[in-house]
Design an enzyme around this catalytic site. Sequence first.
Site, short mmCIF file in Angstrom:
data_model
loop_
_atom_site.label_atom_id
_atom_site.label_comp_id
_atom_site.label_asym_id
_atom_site.label_seq_id
_atom_site.Cartn_x
_atom_site.Cartn_y
_atom_site.Cartn_z
N LYS A 91 0.83 -1.20 0.00
CA LYS A 91 0.00 0.00 0.00
C LYS A 91 0.87 1.26 0.00
CE LYS A 91 -3.78 -2.39 2.41
NZ LYS A 91 -4.65 -2.40 3.61
N PHE B 3 -15.00 2.95 7.84
CA PHE B 3 -13.64 3.25 7.38
C PHE B 3 -13.51 3.27 5.86
CE2 PHE B 3 -13.89 -1.34 8.18
CZ PHE B 3 -13.43 -1.88 6.98
N ARG C 4 -1.12 -14.88 3.29
CA ARG C 4 -1.80 -14.28 4.45
C ARG C 4 -0.99 -14.54 5.73
NH1 ARG C 4 -6.45 -10.79 3.73
NH2 ARG C 4 -7.19 -11.51 5.75
N THR D 91 -5.07 -8.30 10.27
CA THR D 91 -5.47 -7.00 9.73
C THR D 91 -4.94 -5.85 10.59
OG1 THR D 91 -7.46 -8.03 8.85
CG2 THR D 91 -7.47 -5.63 9.02
N ARG E 170 2.85 -7.18 8.76
CA ARG E 170 2.10 -6.13 9.46
C ARG E 170 2.56 -5.99 10.91
NH1 ARG E 170 -3.83 -7.68 6.97
NH2 ARG E 170 -3.80 -6.28 5.16
N HIS F 80 -1.64 -5.47 1.28
CA HIS F 80 -2.89 -6.21 1.04
C HIS F 80 -2.56 -7.59 0.49
CE1 HIS F 80 -6.83 -7.30 -0.56
NE2 HIS F 80 -6.17 -7.74 -1.61
P1 GDP Z 1 -7.52 -7.48 5.31
O1 GDP Z 1 -8.12 -8.51 4.39
O2 GDP Z 1 -6.69 -8.09 6.40
O3 GDP Z 1 -6.77 -6.40 4.57
O4 GDP Z 1 -8.71 -6.77 6.09
P2 GDP Z 1 -10.18 -6.36 5.60
O5 GDP Z 1 -10.50 -6.95 4.26
O6 GDP Z 1 -11.11 -6.63 6.71
O7 GDP Z 1 -10.07 -4.77 5.46
C1 GDP Z 1 -9.47 -4.19 4.32
C2 GDP Z 1 -8.59 -3.05 4.78
O8 GDP Z 1 -9.42 -2.04 5.36
C3 GDP Z 1 -7.61 -3.41 5.89
O9 GDP Z 1 -6.41 -3.94 5.41
C4 GDP Z 1 -7.40 -2.08 6.58
O10 GDP Z 1 -6.43 -1.30 5.89
C5 GDP Z 1 -8.76 -1.42 6.44
N1 GDP Z 1 -9.55 -1.61 7.65
C6 GDP Z 1 -10.19 -2.74 8.07
N2 GDP Z 1 -10.83 -2.55 9.22
C7 GDP Z 1 -10.58 -1.26 9.56
C8 GDP Z 1 -10.95 -0.44 10.66
O11 GDP Z 1 -11.64 -0.87 11.58
N3 GDP Z 1 -10.51 0.86 10.66
C9 GDP Z 1 -9.74 1.37 9.66
N4 GDP Z 1 -9.33 2.65 9.71
N5 GDP Z 1 -9.36 0.62 8.61
C10 GDP Z 1 -9.77 -0.66 8.56
MG MG Z 2 -9.65 -8.35 2.95
#
Ligand code: GDP
Ligand code: MG
Length: 161
Positions: free
Chosen positions: A20, A68, A96, A102, A113, A126
């Site tokens: 990112k 978000f 992963r 996350t 991370r 990502h």
């Molecule tokens: P990932 O698959 O681990 O990337 O997580 P998700 O698919 O749930 O979310 C996508 C992206 O959104 C994450 O990598 C974070 O950058 C962002 N994100 C997810 N949950 C939150 C949150 O609660 N707050 C904020 N600010 N960003 C979030």
């Molecule tokens: Mg995701």
Amino acid sequence: NQQCCEKDLDTEERTFVAIKPDGVQRKLIGEIVARFEKKGLKLVGCKLIQPSRKLAEKHYAEHKGKPFYEGLLDFITSGPVFAMVWEGKEVVSTSRSLIGLTDPKKSPMNTIRGDFGIDVGRNTIHGSDSVESAQREIKLWFSKNELITSSITIEKWINED
Ligand code: GDP
Ligand code: MG
């Protein structure tokens, strides 16, 4: 049977990974690519790209409406992203594992991370969460001719069969 033939004809499992804008600005591309390479995964495509709002919306469609979401789109379109496609046995789940959880604060040390981030909204990288997501995301970010089925054959040094 069909499964055997498809596996023979088709390539190995692929996943979409993207460093990112925070990771690119912080000069973490080399460090992160090194971790994927050392794991034994194969790079089949990569590019530096600043995604349009439209691409970002499609990529994060599943999060539309969440609190978000808009901030996430602002962030992911705010600078260059290093987009990659990696190939290997069970590469989606392996990636992963390399990436971690996350929320960087909850992600163990020795995950990308866990090692490089603090805030969930600046979590460096990502990675597709399933084979289906991977196929969708690869199509979204790359055209077919940007992906190489290379002659580098490391499989026999990585996989037993
Ligand atoms: P990932 O698959 O681990 O990337 O997580 P998700 O698919 O749930 O979310 C996508 C992206 O959104 C994450 O990598 C974070 O950058 C962002 N994100 C997810 N949950 C939150 C949150 O609660 N707050 C904020 N600010 N960003 C979030
Ligand atoms: Mg995701």
